[in-house]
Write a protein that holds these residues in place. Structure first.
Motif, mmCIF file in Angstrom:
data_model
loop_
_atom_site.group_PDB
_atom_site.id
_atom_site.type_symbol
_atom_site.label_atom_id
_atom_site.label_comp_id
_atom_site.label_asym_id
_atom_site.label_seq_id
_atom_site.Cartn_x
_atom_site.Cartn_y
_atom_site.Cartn_z
ATOM 1 N N GLU A 1 27.679 12.239 8.373
ATOM 2 C CA GLU A 1 28.343 11.673 7.196
ATOM 3 C C GLU A 1 29.785 11.277 7.490
ATOM 4 O OE1 GLU A 1 29.426 14.884 4.058
ATOM 5 O OE2 GLU A 1 27.596 15.500 5.058
ATOM 6 N N MET A 2 30.431 11.898 8.468
ATOM 7 C CA MET A 2 31.769 11.463 8.876
ATOM 8 C C MET A 2 31.694 10.083 9.519
ATOM 9 S SD MET A 2 33.743 14.633 10.599
ATOM 10 C CE MET A 2 34.804 15.675 9.639
ATOM 11 N N LEU A 3 30.674 9.881 10.345
ATOM 12 C CA LEU A 3 30.502 8.569 10.968
ATOM 13 C C LEU A 3 30.237 7.507 9.905
ATOM 14 C CD1 LEU A 3 28.332 9.627 14.035
ATOM 15 C CD2 LEU A 3 30.749 8.991 14.039
ATOM 16 N N ARG A 4 29.430 7.844 8.910
ATOM 17 C CA ARG A 4 29.148 6.905 7.811
ATOM 18 C C ARG A 4 30.419 6.607 7.024
ATOM 19 N NH1 ARG A 4 24.061 10.257 6.341
ATOM 20 N NH2 ARG A 4 22.557 9.363 7.768
ATOM 21 N N TRP A 5 31.245 7.652 6.794
ATOM 22 C CA TRP A 5 32.501 7.455 6.067
ATOM 23 C C TRP A 5 33.382 6.471 6.817
ATOM 24 C CZ3 TRP A 5 37.520 8.468 7.718
ATOM 25 C CH2 TRP A 5 38.506 8.263 6.755
ATOM 26 N N MET A 6 33.489 6.647 8.137
ATOM 27 C CA MET A 6 34.326 5.747 8.936
ATOM 28 C C MET A 6 33.829 4.305 8.849
ATOM 29 S SD MET A 6 35.394 7.644 12.465
ATOM 30 C CE MET A 6 35.710 6.057 13.203
ATOM 31 N N GLU A 7 32.519 4.128 8.968
ATOM 32 C CA GLU A 7 31.947 2.788 8.928
ATOM 33 C C GLU A 7 32.080 2.165 7.544
ATOM 34 O OE1 GLU A 7 27.951 3.439 10.186
ATOM 35 O OE2 GLU A 7 28.531 3.869 12.252
ATOM 36 N N GLY A 8 31.796 2.949 6.505
ATOM 37 C CA GLY A 8 31.794 2.427 5.143
ATOM 38 C C GLY A 8 33.167 2.241 4.536
ATOM 39 N N SER A 9 34.125 3.048 4.940
ATOM 40 C CA SER A 9 35.447 2.976 4.326
ATOM 41 C C SER A 9 36.296 1.879 4.935
ATOM 42 C CB SER A 9 36.181 4.307 4.495
ATOM 43 O OG SER A 9 36.527 4.507 5.859
ATOM 44 N N GLY A 10 35.969 1.493 6.151
ATOM 45 C CA GLY A 10 36.802 0.521 6.838
ATOM 46 C C GLY A 10 38.113 1.123 7.323
ATOM 47 N N LYS A 11 38.299 2.442 7.109
ATOM 48 C CA LYS A 11 39.547 3.094 7.488
ATOM 49 C C LYS A 11 39.535 3.515 8.938
ATOM 50 C CE LYS A 11 40.526 4.506 2.886
ATOM 51 N NZ LYS A 11 40.925 5.406 1.933
ATOM 52 N N GLY A 12 38.361 3.752 9.455
ATOM 53 C CA GLY A 12 38.266 4.165 10.845
ATOM 54 C C GLY A 12 39.035 5.441 11.099
ATOM 55 N N ASN A 13 39.688 5.500 12.206
ATOM 56 C CA ASN A 13 40.437 6.664 12.631
ATOM 57 C C ASN A 13 41.869 6.514 12.132
ATOM 58 O OD1 ASN A 13 41.494 8.814 13.982
ATOM 59 N ND2 ASN A 13 41.075 8.035 16.015
ATOM 60 N N VAL A 14 42.216 7.164 11.039
ATOM 61 C CA VAL A 14 43.530 7.023 10.421
ATOM 62 C C VAL A 14 44.558 7.796 11.238
ATOM 63 C CG1 VAL A 14 44.875 7.419 8.334
ATOM 64 C CG2 VAL A 14 42.463 6.808 8.154
ATOM 65 N N ILE A 15 45.572 7.106 11.731
ATOM 66 C CA ILE A 15 46.604 7.754 12.544
ATOM 67 C C ILE A 15 47.605 8.434 11.619
ATOM 68 C CG2 ILE A 15 48.480 7.397 14.191
ATOM 69 C CD1 ILE A 15 46.825 5.105 15.363
ATOM 70 N N MET A 16 47.809 9.730 11.866
ATOM 71 C CA MET A 16 48.768 10.534 11.113
ATOM 72 C C MET A 16 49.656 11.248 12.121
ATOM 73 S SD MET A 16 46.351 12.234 8.234
ATOM 74 C CE MET A 16 45.683 11.256 6.921
ATOM 75 N N GLY A 17 50.790 11.703 11.692
ATOM 76 C CA GLY A 17 51.730 12.353 12.589
ATOM 77 C C GLY A 17 51.362 13.775 12.963
ATOM 78 N N GLU A 18 50.539 14.430 12.156
ATOM 79 C CA GLU A 18 50.196 15.831 12.415
ATOM 80 C C GLU A 18 48.923 15.939 13.249
ATOM 81 O OE1 GLU A 18 49.843 14.717 9.123
ATOM 82 O OE2 GLU A 18 51.655 15.380 8.118
ATOM 83 N N ALA A 19 48.759 17.115 13.879
ATOM 84 C CA ALA A 19 47.526 17.426 14.614
ATOM 85 C C ALA A 19 46.590 18.157 13.658
ATOM 86 C CB ALA A 19 47.842 18.312 15.817
ATOM 87 N N TRP A 20 45.379 17.633 13.484
ATOM 88 C CA TRP A 20 44.403 18.215 12.567
ATOM 89 C C TRP A 20 43.217 18.786 13.339
ATOM 90 C CZ3 TRP A 20 44.881 18.449 7.255
ATOM 91 C CH2 TRP A 20 45.904 17.696 6.690
ATOM 92 N N SER A 21 42.643 19.848 12.809
ATOM 93 C CA SER A 21 41.385 20.370 13.331
ATOM 94 C C SER A 21 40.646 21.084 12.206
ATOM 95 C CB SER A 21 41.599 21.303 14.531
ATOM 96 O OG SER A 21 42.366 22.411 14.163
ATOM 97 N N TYR A 22 39.358 21.273 12.419
ATOM 98 C CA TYR A 22 38.495 21.925 11.441
ATOM 99 C C TYR A 22 37.595 22.886 12.201
ATOM 100 C CZ TYR A 22 34.706 22.525 8.048
ATOM 101 O OH TYR A 22 33.772 23.057 7.211
ATOM 102 N N ARG A 23 37.487 24.101 11.692
ATOM 103 C CA ARG A 23 36.618 25.116 12.296
ATOM 104 C C ARG A 23 35.691 25.669 11.225
ATOM 105 N NH1 ARG A 23 41.744 28.025 14.807
ATOM 106 N NH2 ARG A 23 42.199 26.533 16.443
ATOM 107 N N LEU A 24 34.432 25.788 11.576
ATOM 108 C CA LEU A 24 33.445 26.333 10.655
ATOM 109 C C LEU A 24 32.877 27.612 11.256
ATOM 110 C CD1 LEU A 24 31.938 25.944 7.982
ATOM 111 C CD2 LEU A 24 30.219 24.646 9.247
ATOM 112 N N TYR A 25 33.052 28.711 10.539
ATOM 113 C CA TYR A 25 32.601 30.024 10.994
ATOM 114 C C TYR A 25 31.354 30.439 10.235
ATOM 115 C CZ TYR A 25 37.200 30.404 13.130
ATOM 116 O OH TYR A 25 38.323 30.186 13.891
ATOM 117 N N LEU A 26 30.428 31.055 10.940
ATOM 118 C CA LEU A 26 29.215 31.608 10.357
ATOM 119 C C LEU A 26 29.397 33.114 10.254
ATOM 120 C CD1 LEU A 26 26.286 31.385 9.395
ATOM 121 C CD2 LEU A 26 25.584 31.306 11.779
ATOM 122 N N ILE A 27 29.170 33.646 9.070
ATOM 123 C CA ILE A 27 29.362 35.071 8.808
ATOM 124 C C ILE A 27 28.009 35.677 8.454
ATOM 125 C CG2 ILE A 27 30.575 36.765 7.381
ATOM 126 C CD1 ILE A 27 32.549 34.373 6.740
ATOM 127 N N GLY A 28 27.688 36.805 9.066
ATOM 128 C CA GLY A 28 26.437 37.491 8.756
ATOM 129 C C GLY A 28 25.219 36.696 9.144
#
Length: 172
Positions: free
Chosen positions: A89-116
């Motif tokens: 869905e991230m790939l679809r968002w990039m294609e559909g929004s026309g925004k592509g890879n938006v350049i920002m000044g900060e470094a971003w990351s996302y982590r998903l943890y599985l518990i139990g």
């Protein structure tokens, strides 16, 4: 008061197959990190991990359904193009929004943890980081736009409010 607490603990233990999840039961299941933040070569890299913490390799172009959701394996072709295991869905968002890879000044990351992971209903906790600092989720807060697309905050598994691309809870 003590009997009520004991009854609550017994009920929760029964619901979760006789044991409750603890912080030691948490493992990193997925991570997406911005590469070369703020530059024209900025991109992002996604990694799906197995139980042992090893990155899962999938043939380029193939989509797989995982506990994290549907991910597509993307080859690294140019620095500014997302690569690795990327939520479809991230790939679809990039294609559909026309925004592509938006350049920002900060470094971003996302982590998903599985518990139990071995309990009846595993839980998920997603962390969104900006310049290495956790962005606190707020229930029903507005989406946060990142170079990787928008992230929303809300219920994400049993008793957690965290960042997510989409709901990922699967209960047996």
């Amino acid at each position: 008061m003590g009997r009520g607490l004991a009854l609550t603990v017994a009920l929760l233990a029964a619901l979760f197959g006789g044991r409750l999840a603890s912080a030691a039961d948490e493992r990193l299941a997925y991570e997406i990190t911005e590469t070369a933040p703020g530059s024209r070569s900025q991109g992002w890299h996604g990694v799906l991990y197995d139980r042992s913490g090893t990155a899962i390799e999938v043939e380029v172009g193939k989509a797989v359904m995982s506990d994290v959701g549907e991910l597509t394996s993307v080859a690294k072709t140019q620095n500014w193009v997302p690569y690795g295991m990327i939520p479809t869905e991230m790939l679809r968002w990039m294609e559909g929004s026309g925004k592509g890879n938006v350049i920002m000044g900060e470094a971003w990351s996302y982590r998903l943890y599985l518990i139990g992971e071995d309990t009846r209903c595993p839980s998920w906790r997603g962390e969104l980081l900006r310049d290495g600092s956790i962005v606190a989720p707020a229930a029903d807060g507005p989406p946060v736009l990142t170079p990787m697309g928008p992230f929303i905050s809300g219920p994400h598994g049993f008793a957690h409010t965290s960042w997510k691309v989409r709901a990922t809870v699967r209960c047996g």
